[in-house]
Design a protein around this motif. Structure first.
Motif, short mmCIF file in Angstrom:
data_model
loop_
_atom_site.label_atom_id
_atom_site.label_comp_id
_atom_site.label_asym_id
_atom_site.label_seq_id
_atom_site.Cartn_x
_atom_site.Cartn_y
_atom_site.Cartn_z
N TRP A 26 10.52 3.95 -10.32
CA TRP A 26 9.75 2.88 -11.24
C TRP A 26 10.96 1.76 -11.78
O TRP A 26 10.43 0.72 -12.19
N MET A 27 11.94 2.17 -12.07
CA MET A 27 12.92 1.14 -12.85
C MET A 27 14.01 0.64 -11.64
O MET A 27 14.59 -0.57 -12.03
N ILE A 28 13.92 1.01 -10.51
CA ILE A 28 14.81 0.45 -9.52
C ILE A 28 14.08 -0.17 -8.32
O ILE A 28 14.03 -1.21 -7.80
N ILE A 29 13.40 0.91 -7.84
CA ILE A 29 13.06 0.72 -6.29
C ILE A 29 11.78 -0.13 -6.30
O ILE A 29 11.67 -1.07 -5.62
N TRP A 30 10.75 0.13 -7.12
CA TRP A 30 9.77 -0.68 -7.30
C TRP A 30 9.84 -2.03 -7.78
O TRP A 30 9.36 -2.97 -7.38
N ALA A 65 19.05 3.05 -4.25
CA ALA A 65 18.14 3.95 -5.06
C ALA A 65 17.39 5.12 -4.37
O ALA A 65 17.10 6.12 -4.79
N SER A 66 16.69 4.50 -3.33
CA SER A 66 15.98 5.11 -2.34
C SER A 66 16.79 6.28 -1.55
O SER A 66 16.55 7.26 -1.31
N ARG A 67 18.20 5.77 -1.06
CA ARG A 67 18.98 6.89 -0.33
C ARG A 67 19.17 7.85 -1.56
O ARG A 67 19.34 9.06 -1.22
N THR A 68 19.59 7.37 -2.69
CA THR A 68 20.00 8.30 -3.87
C THR A 68 18.64 9.46 -3.82
O THR A 68 19.06 10.68 -3.78
N ASN A 69 17.50 9.06 -4.06
CA ASN A 69 16.30 9.99 -3.93
C ASN A 69 16.34 10.80 -2.82
O ASN A 69 15.85 12.09 -2.99
N PHE A 70 16.65 10.31 -1.52
CA PHE A 70 16.47 11.20 -0.63
C PHE A 70 17.58 12.24 -0.72
O PHE A 70 17.41 13.50 -0.44
N GLY A 128 13.94 15.53 -10.39
CA GLY A 128 12.69 15.02 -10.32
C GLY A 128 12.65 13.80 -11.29
O GLY A 128 12.14 13.03 -11.00
N LEU A 129 13.17 13.89 -12.53
CA LEU A 129 13.07 12.84 -13.67
C LEU A 129 13.91 11.71 -13.21
O LEU A 129 13.51 10.48 -13.30
N ARG A 131 0.73 -1.28 0.01
CA ARG A 131 0.10 0.04 -0.02
C ARG A 131 0.84 1.29 0.08
O ARG A 131 0.68 2.27 -0.73
N ALA A 132 1.98 1.35 0.65
CA ALA A 132 2.60 2.53 0.61
C ALA A 132 3.51 2.60 -0.28
O ALA A 132 3.63 3.90 -0.86
N LEU A 133 4.11 1.39 -1.00
CA LEU A 133 4.69 1.66 -2.18
C LEU A 133 3.80 2.17 -3.53
O LEU A 133 4.21 2.65 -4.17
N ALA A 134 2.39 1.75 -3.67
CA ALA A 134 1.38 2.14 -4.52
C ALA A 134 1.53 3.73 -4.28
O ALA A 134 1.39 4.20 -5.34
N TRP A 135 1.03 4.26 -3.19
CA TRP A 135 0.86 5.59 -3.00
C TRP A 135 2.52 6.35 -3.48
O TRP A 135 2.19 7.57 -4.00
N PHE A 136 3.39 5.86 -3.32
CA PHE A 136 4.58 6.35 -3.27
C PHE A 136 4.99 6.38 -5.03
O PHE A 136 5.32 7.27 -5.25
N ARG A 137 4.83 5.20 -5.40
CA ARG A 137 5.04 5.19 -6.92
C ARG A 137 4.14 6.00 -7.72
O ARG A 137 4.41 6.70 -8.72
N HIS A 138 2.87 5.94 -7.33
CA HIS A 138 1.72 6.80 -8.31
C HIS A 138 1.75 8.43 -7.76
O HIS A 138 1.75 9.08 -8.84
#
Length: 192
Positions: free
Chosen positions: A107-111, A138-143, A99-100, A53-60
């Motif tokens: 979408w390509m690594i985390i999910w 990938a999540s750390r990179t985004n952070f 952002g891109l 559920r958390a990942l659905a809200w996250f990616r969308h």
């Protein structure tokens, strides 16, 4: 582009962005340490109930944020011929690029890696440790990228930067993001 469309788009952009970045921060400053401390027998339940559920809200919320951001950058800058003509356009462009990159990571690594972990937990299997590592990095990179990205998005209309200013702010805020995420996840993790 009509002002009404831009204001509605901006509102959607803000709400989706708050959701995306809020979940990004939750995953990095709360979930990483919590999952490391959860009883291993309880992890599959958490992975199969909370994370999907958390990942659905996250990616969308990520793609909605980027899509509405692209509409905004077009309507506010590009449609008027201001691609790189002003510091404001350069600053918002720098935020858009970050952002891109972040959307790509989602979408390509985390999910894909998190989906493999969730599927393995549902099948009572053992996930490959590399899946978690790839998603974590990938999540750390985004952070880390979120610190300068948020600054560029907010400052494009309030404190636009030159190319040199963008570079300096990027380095300083990315370093601050790195120190923050490493402090929370690794260096001082036991204190949290």
């Amino acid at each position: 582009m009509p002002a009404e469309i831009l204001i509605v788009t901006r509102w959607i952009h803000f709400v989706a962005g708050i959701t995306w970045i809020g979940l990004l921060y939750w995953f990095n400053v709360v979930n990483v340490r919590a999952m490391a401390n959860i009883d291993p027998a309880a992890r599959p339940h958490v992975v199969t109930t909370l994370l999907p559920r958390a990942l659905a809200w996250f990616r969308h919320s990520a793609w909605v944020t980027v899509l509405t951001g692209l509409v905004l950058i077009y309507g506010l800058y590009w449609a008027n011929g201001d691609v790189f003509g002003t510091n404001s356009a350069k600053t918002i462009f720098a935020g858009m690029v970050l952002g891109l990159i972040m959307l790509f990571n989602v979408w390509m690594i985390i999910w894909p890696n998190q989906r493999r972990i969730i599927d393995a937990a549902r099948a009572a299997g053992k996930p490959d440790p590399m899946w978690g590592r790839n998603a974590l990095y990938a999540s750390r990179t985004n952070f880390i990228l979120s610190f300068p990205m948020l600054y560029f998005m907010a400052s494009s209309s309030h404190n636009p930067l030159s190319e040199a200013g963008i570079a300096v702010v990027f380095v300083v805020l990315a370093a601050l993001g790195f120190v923050t995420v490493m402090a929370v996840q690794k260096w001082w993790a036991l204190r949290f």
